[in-house]
Design an enzyme around this catalytic site. Structure first.
Site, PDB file in Angstrom:
ATOM      1  N   HIS A 181     -66.344  -9.120  31.984  1.00 10.37           N
ATOM      2  CA  HIS A 181     -67.169  -9.901  32.933  1.00 10.37           C
ATOM      3  C   HIS A 181     -67.135  -9.143  34.070  1.00 10.37           C
ATOM      4  O   HIS A 181     -68.050  -9.340  35.144  1.00 10.37           O
ATOM      5  CB  HIS A 181     -66.030 -11.070  33.347  1.00 10.37           C
ATOM      6  CG  HIS A 181     -66.148 -12.118  32.373  1.00 10.37           C
ATOM      7  ND1 HIS A 181     -67.343 -12.561  31.685  1.00 10.37           N
ATOM      8  CD2 HIS A 181     -64.904 -12.638  31.688  1.00 10.37           C
ATOM      9  CE1 HIS A 181     -66.983 -13.546  30.794  1.00 10.37           C
ATOM     10  NE2 HIS A 181     -65.545 -13.688  31.003  1.00 10.37           N
ATOM     11  N   ASP A 221     -65.984 -11.861  22.293  1.00 13.73           N
ATOM     12  CA  ASP A 221     -65.028 -12.742  23.126  1.00 13.73           C
ATOM     13  C   ASP A 221     -65.820 -14.163  23.373  1.00 13.73           C
ATOM     14  O   ASP A 221     -67.313 -14.011  23.207  1.00 13.73           O
ATOM     15  CB  ASP A 221     -65.171 -12.136  24.462  1.00 13.73           C
ATOM     16  CG  ASP A 221     -64.365 -12.832  25.209  1.00 13.73           C
ATOM     17  OD1 ASP A 221     -62.939 -12.492  25.475  1.00 13.73           O
ATOM     18  OD2 ASP A 221     -64.606 -13.730  26.118  1.00 13.73           O
ATOM     19  N   HIS A 223     -66.553 -15.770  25.643  1.00 13.86           N
ATOM     20  CA  HIS A 223     -67.663 -15.787  26.768  1.00 13.86           C
ATOM     21  C   HIS A 223     -68.585 -14.642  26.907  1.00 13.86           C
ATOM     22  O   HIS A 223     -68.091 -13.564  26.258  1.00 13.86           O
ATOM     23  CB  HIS A 223     -66.538 -15.615  28.039  1.00 13.86           C
ATOM     24  CG  HIS A 223     -65.474 -16.428  28.184  1.00 13.86           C
ATOM     25  ND1 HIS A 223     -64.084 -16.239  27.821  1.00 13.86           N
ATOM     26  CD2 HIS A 223     -65.489 -17.797  28.797  1.00 13.86           C
ATOM     27  CE1 HIS A 223     -63.147 -17.405  28.016  1.00 13.86           C
ATOM     28  NE2 HIS A 223     -64.201 -18.316  28.642  1.00 13.86           N
ATOM     29  N   ASP A 314     -60.649 -15.298  22.169  1.00 18.59           N
ATOM     30  CA  ASP A 314     -60.766 -16.496  22.662  1.00 18.59           C
ATOM     31  C   ASP A 314     -61.660 -17.489  21.992  1.00 18.59           C
ATOM     32  O   ASP A 314     -61.816 -18.794  22.251  1.00 18.59           O
ATOM     33  CB  ASP A 314     -60.934 -16.457  24.224  1.00 18.59           C
ATOM     34  CG  ASP A 314     -61.926 -15.691  24.595  1.00 18.59           C
ATOM     35  OD1 ASP A 314     -62.714 -15.197  23.757  1.00 18.59           O
ATOM     36  OD2 ASP A 314     -61.915 -15.566  25.850  1.00 18.59           O
TER      37      ASP A 314
HETATM   38  C1  X5A Z   1     -61.957 -12.108  29.538  1.00 18.06           C
HETATM   39  C2  X5A Z   1     -62.123 -13.571  29.595  1.00 18.06           C
HETATM   40  C3  X5A Z   1     -62.526 -15.728  30.885  1.00 18.06           C
HETATM   41  C4  X5A Z   1     -62.640 -16.165  32.047  1.00 18.06           C
HETATM   42  C5  X5A Z   1     -62.737 -17.666  32.371  1.00 18.06           C
HETATM   43  C6  X5A Z   1     -62.485 -18.157  33.722  1.00 18.06           C
HETATM   44  N1  X5A Z   1     -62.204 -14.278  30.878  1.00 18.06           N
HETATM   45  N2  X5A Z   1     -62.773 -19.607  33.852  1.00 18.06           N
HETATM   46  O1  X5A Z   1     -61.917 -14.174  28.539  1.00 18.06           O
HETATM   47 ZN    ZN Z   2     -63.385 -14.920  27.128  1.00 19.56          ZN
END
Ligand code: X5A
Ligand code: ZN
Length: 689
Positions: A181, A221, A223, A314
Site C-alpha cells: 500500500h 494479498d 487488498h 489475508d
Molecule cells: C498489508 C495489508 C491492510 C490495511 C487495512 C486497513 N494492509 N484497514 O493487508
Molecule cells: Zn492485505
C-alpha cells in the site's frame, strides 16, 4: 504406479527448473522486524506474532531448521547442495536480513518519505509519533518501526538479488511491515516502504547485468496493491497483477484504483491487471479460475524473467480482515502454477495476513511448493461464483487489446460451472466467513457433480479456453489409437483403476481422482505375466500412508515374473492416466505421450516423460504387443533403480492396506489364490533387488 499420489515433488515443467534435491530456497527472518508494533499494547492485526508464527512453523516442521554448527548462512550458499537436505527433509537456506540503502528506497520513494520514516525512530515522544502517524491512513509508528521497515525492504532486495544471480532458485522474505500500500510519498495501510516495488526497481535499474528485464508481480494479498500499481503504471518492464476484494470500490483501500479499468498507461498500457472481487467469500475455485483464465495465459505471453509475489495471506480462510476462503492447498496450486515461468525464479514477500494459524499454514504450504518437497495433489470441491466469471470476462475483455489470448470468448461449458450466490442471513461483513452459508448450486444436483473439479476447465494448446465442442486437437487424434495399459499395482483392481478414468475414489483412497476427459470404460481387460522384477520402494504415499509402492524394473529379466492387468484404453486416456499417476494441477494442453512417442518407444523400449519427471512413474515402458496393440506400463527409471539399490532412495514394503488392495486385485482377476497372491507380494517386498 497405480497410486495416484506417489510423487516426490510437483511437476517440473521446464528443464531449467532444478531437480528436487538441489532446489535452493532462501528464507529471511529477523526478530528485529518484531520491534515494530502498535504503541500502548493496542491490539493491532499487524502484529509481531504474524512473522513469528511463520518462522516458528517453518522451524518446527523442519523446513527452516538450521543444521547445528553447519548452519547455512549466506556465505554457505555455494556449499554442496546435499546440505540442504537432511533425513530426506528438504530445508531452506537461511539468509541474514539486510538494511535497505537509502538510494534503493529512493528508486520508488521520495526523499521526504524516506526522511519521514527515518525520523520516527528519533521522534522525541510517543505522542509526537502518534501525531505523525495520524496524518496517514491506517499507520502506526513506534521506536522500532524505522529499523523494521529498512530490514523488510532490504530483505526482499536480498532474496531477489540472490535469486536473480542464480544463487537461489527461489525465496521467501518473511517480513513486516508490509509494503504494497505504500506509495511514492506516503505510508499507508500498515505499509511503510514498498518492499516489493523497491526490490523490483533495484533489479531492473541497479542490477541490469543480471539480465532480469521483465518482472511479473503477482499481488494476491486480499487488498489492492495500490502503491505498487502506481509505481509501475507506465512501465512495461513490470507486469503488475493484483487480485483483491474491491466490493465496487468500498473495500480497503477504497476507490477506483483497484478497478479492472486500470490497465496501465503510455508504454505501460496493458501491463497492469486488476481482478476486483465484488464481494467476500471468494476461495480456491475463484482464484484458480482467475489463474487459468487470466494470469497464466498472460504470463505465458509476457514470459517474465522473474516473478515477485506480494504474498499477503489475508485472503485465507479465517482471516479477520479478508473474509475470503483460500485454503493452504489453494495457495500451493496458485504458486505451483507460477513455477513454470521464469525458470522457477520466484521471490515471495509477505504482505498482509492476520489470522496467525492461517498465516502459518499458508506460508508452510508455499514453502513446500518452492522446495518441491511434496506433490501438489488434491481436487477442488467447489466452483467459482457466478460473479467470478463475470469479473473474469470483464477483465479479459478490458485487456484483450493487449493480450490477444484474452480475446477468445469463454465457452458456456466453462462458465456454467458456477455457484450462484444467495443472500446471507448476516450482513456482508468482513467476518462472515464464520457463518456457513447455504449455497445454491446452479445445475448441479449431486455430490458427484460438485466433486468433479477443474479437469474440464483447462486451456488448450494455445492457452485458449476450450470451446464447448472443441477440445485440444491432440485429444481427438489420440482418441483413435488404442493401447494396452499394463498395471501391476493397485490399478489391478478395476474399481481403483476406474477412478483414473471416471474420477472419484474407492476404498482406502484419501482423495478422489479427477478422472480422464474421456470417461469411457476400458474396452477390454486381460491378464498377462511379464519377465520384469516387481518391487516396493519409496517411503510413504498420501493414498496409503507409510510404506513403499509398487514398481517394476524397467529392464526385463527372464528370472522374474510380474502379473499385470492390461486395460485397453485410448492413447488419449493413457495421457490423462499418466498425468494423474505423476502430478496434479497441470494443464494438459499438449499430450505427454503422443504418436511420435508411441512410435519411438517400440525401438527405444522406454521413454522418460520429461514434463512429469518429478513423478515416480514418469518412465513409460514398452512391453510388446497384444493383438498388434502396443502394451505400455509406467514405472521408475533404471537410474531410480540404481538409487534404490544404493540406498539413496528407500526400499520399503507396502503397508497392509495397500498390500491387501494388490492381493484383492490379483484374486479378483482370477490370477492367483489369496495365499499365492500374498506370497507373491511378500516375495516382491522382501527379495533383494
Ligand atoms: C498489508 C495489508 C491492510 C490495511 C487495512 C486497513 N494492509 N484497514 O493487508
Ligand atoms: Zn492485505
Amino acid at each position: 504406479m497405480d497410486v495416484k499420489d506417489e510423487v516426490d515433488g510437483p511437476l517440473s515443467r521446464s528443464s531449467d527448473v532444478a531437480t528436487p534435491k538441489d532446489r535452493r530456497v532462501g528464507l529471511i527472518y529477523d526478530e528485529r522486524m518484531c520491534q515494530h508494533y502498535a504503541p500502548d499494547y493496542e491490539d493491532h492485526p499487524e502484529c509481531p506474532d504474524r512473522v513469528r508464527v511463520i518462522w516458528d512453523r517453518l522451524n518446527s516442521s523442519g523446513l527452516a531448521k538450521r543444521l547445528g554448527y553447519r548452519a547455512r548462512i549466506i556465505t554457505a550458499i555455494s556449499e554442496n547442495v546435499a546440505d540442504s537436505t537432511r533425513n530426506g527433509i528438504k530445508r531452506c537456506i537461511i539468509l541474514n536480513a539486510k538494511d535497505a540503502d537509502d538510494n534503493h528506497l529512493a528508486l520508488v520513494h521520495t526523499k521526504n518519505h524516506i526522511d519521514l520514516i527515518k525520523s520516527t525512530s528519533s521522534e522525541r515522544s510517543e505522542s509526537r509519533r502518534k501525531r505523525t502517524a495520524a496524518k496517514f491512513n491506517s499507520i502506526y509508528f513506534n521506536e522500532g518501526s524505522s529499523e523494521a521497515a529498512y530490514l523488510a525492504a532490504g530483505s526482499v532486495i536480498e532474496v531477489a538479488e540472490k535469486v536473480a544471480e542464480g544463487k537461489l532458485d527461489s525465496g521467501f522474505a518473511i517480513v513486516r511491515p508490509p509494503g504494497h500500500h505504500a506509495e511514492e510519498a506516503e505510508p499507508m495501510g500498515f505499509c511503510l516502504y514498498n518492499n516489493v516495488a523497491i526490490a523490483t526497481s533495484f533489479l531492473l535499474n541497479e542490477r541490469r547485468e543480471l539480465g532480469i528485464n521483465k518482472i511479473l508481480i503477482v499481488d494476491w494479498d486480499v487488498h489492492h496493491g495500490n502503491g505498487t500499481q502506481k509505481m509501475f503504471y507506465k512501465d512495461p518492464r513490470v507486469l503488475f497483477f493484483s487480485v483483491h476484494r474491491h466490493d465496487f470500490g468500498t473495500f480497503y483501500p477504497a476507490g477506483d484504483d483497484g478497478s479492472y479499468i486500470m490497465t496501465g498507461e503510455g508504454p505501460g498500457a496493458g501491463y497492469n491487471i486488476n481482478v476486483p472481487w465484488e464481494n467476500s467469500r471468494c476461495g480456491d475455485a475463484d482464484y484458480l479460475a482467475v489463474w487459468d483464465h487470466i494470469l497464466i495465459p498472460v504470463a505465458q505471453q509476457f514470459n517474465p524473467d522473474m516473478i515477485i509475489i506480494s504474498a499477503g495471506f489475508d485472503a485465507a480462510i479465517g482471516d479477520p480482515l479478508g473474509g475470503c476462503r483460500v485454503s493452504p492447498y489453494g495457495y500451493s496450486i496458485m504458486l505451483d502454477k507460477l513455477m513454470e515461468f521464469a525458470g522457477g525464479k520466484i521471490v515471495m514477500a509477505l504482505e498482509g495476513g492476520y489470522n496467525l494459524k492461517s498465516l502459518a499454514n499458508s506460508a508452510q504450504a508455499c514453502i513446500e511448493v518452492l522446495l518441491q518437497d511434496k506433490p501438489v495433489i488434491g481436487t477442488l470441491e467447489a466452483y467459482p461464483f457466478e460473479s467470478t466469471w463475470r469479473v473474469i470476462q470483464e477483465v479479459r475483455q478490458q485487456l484483450s487489446a493487449y493480450w490477444p489470448i484474452l480475446a477468445v470468448k469463454l465457452s458456456d461449458k466453462v462458465i456454467d460451472r458456477r455457484i450462484t450466490q444467495i443472500q446471507f442471513s448476516s450482513s456482508d461483513s468482513d467476518d462472515e466467513h464464520e457463518h456457513t452459508p447455504s449455497i445454491a448450486l446452479d445445475g448441479f444436483k449431486t455430490v458427484d457433480d460438485v466433486i468433479q473439479p477443474f479437469a474440464n476447465l483447462k486451456v488448450n494448446e494455445d492457452g485458449q479456453d476450450q470451446e464447448a465442442t472443441t477440445l485440444p486437437s491432440w485429444r481427438s487424434e489420440l482418441s483413435k489409437i488404442n493401447i494396452w495399459y499394463a498395471t501391476f499395482g493397485s490399478n489391478m483392481s478395476i474399481s481403483r483403476f476406474l477412478c483414473y478414468i471416471e474420477g472419484g475414489q474407492t476404498e482406502g483412497m484419501q482423495k478422489p481422482c479427477v478422472g480422464s476427459v474421456d470417461k469411457t470404460k476400458p474396452k477390454e481387460i486381460i491378464w498377462k505375466t511379464f519377465p520384469h522384477r516387481l518391487f516396493f520402494a519409496r517411503e510413504r504415499t498420501s493414498t496409503w500412508g507409510p510404506g513403499g509402492v509398487a514398481f517394476v524394473h524397467p529392464k526385463s529379466n527372464d528370472q522374474e515374473k510380474t502379473y499385470m492387468c492390461l486395460y485397453k484404453i485410448t492413447l488419449e486416456q493413457f495421457n490423462d492416466v499418466l498425468l494423474q499417476e505423476n502430478v496434479s494441477s497441470y494443464n494438459l494442453s499438449h499430450p505427454l505421450f503422443d504418436l511420435t512417442a508411441l512410435q519411438s518407444i517400440q525401438t527405444e523400449k522406454c521413454i522418460s516423460v520429461e514434463p512429469v519427471q518429478r513423478g515416480w512413474y514418469h518412465n513409460v515402458v514398452y512391453l510388446g504387443k497384444e493383438e498388434d496393440i502396443p502394451i505400455l506400463t509406467m514405472t521408475c527409471t533404471a537410474s531410480d533403480v540404481d538409487s534404490f539399490i544404493s540406498g539413496k532412495f528407500p526400499i520399503n514394503p507396502p503397508c497392509k492396506e495397500y498390500a491387501n488392495t494388490l492381493i484383492k486385485g490379483l484374486v479378483g482377476g482370477k490370477q492367483l489364490s489369496e495365499e499365492e497372491a500374498s506370497a507373491y507380494i511378500h516375495e516382491a517386498s522382501t527379495k533383494p533387488l
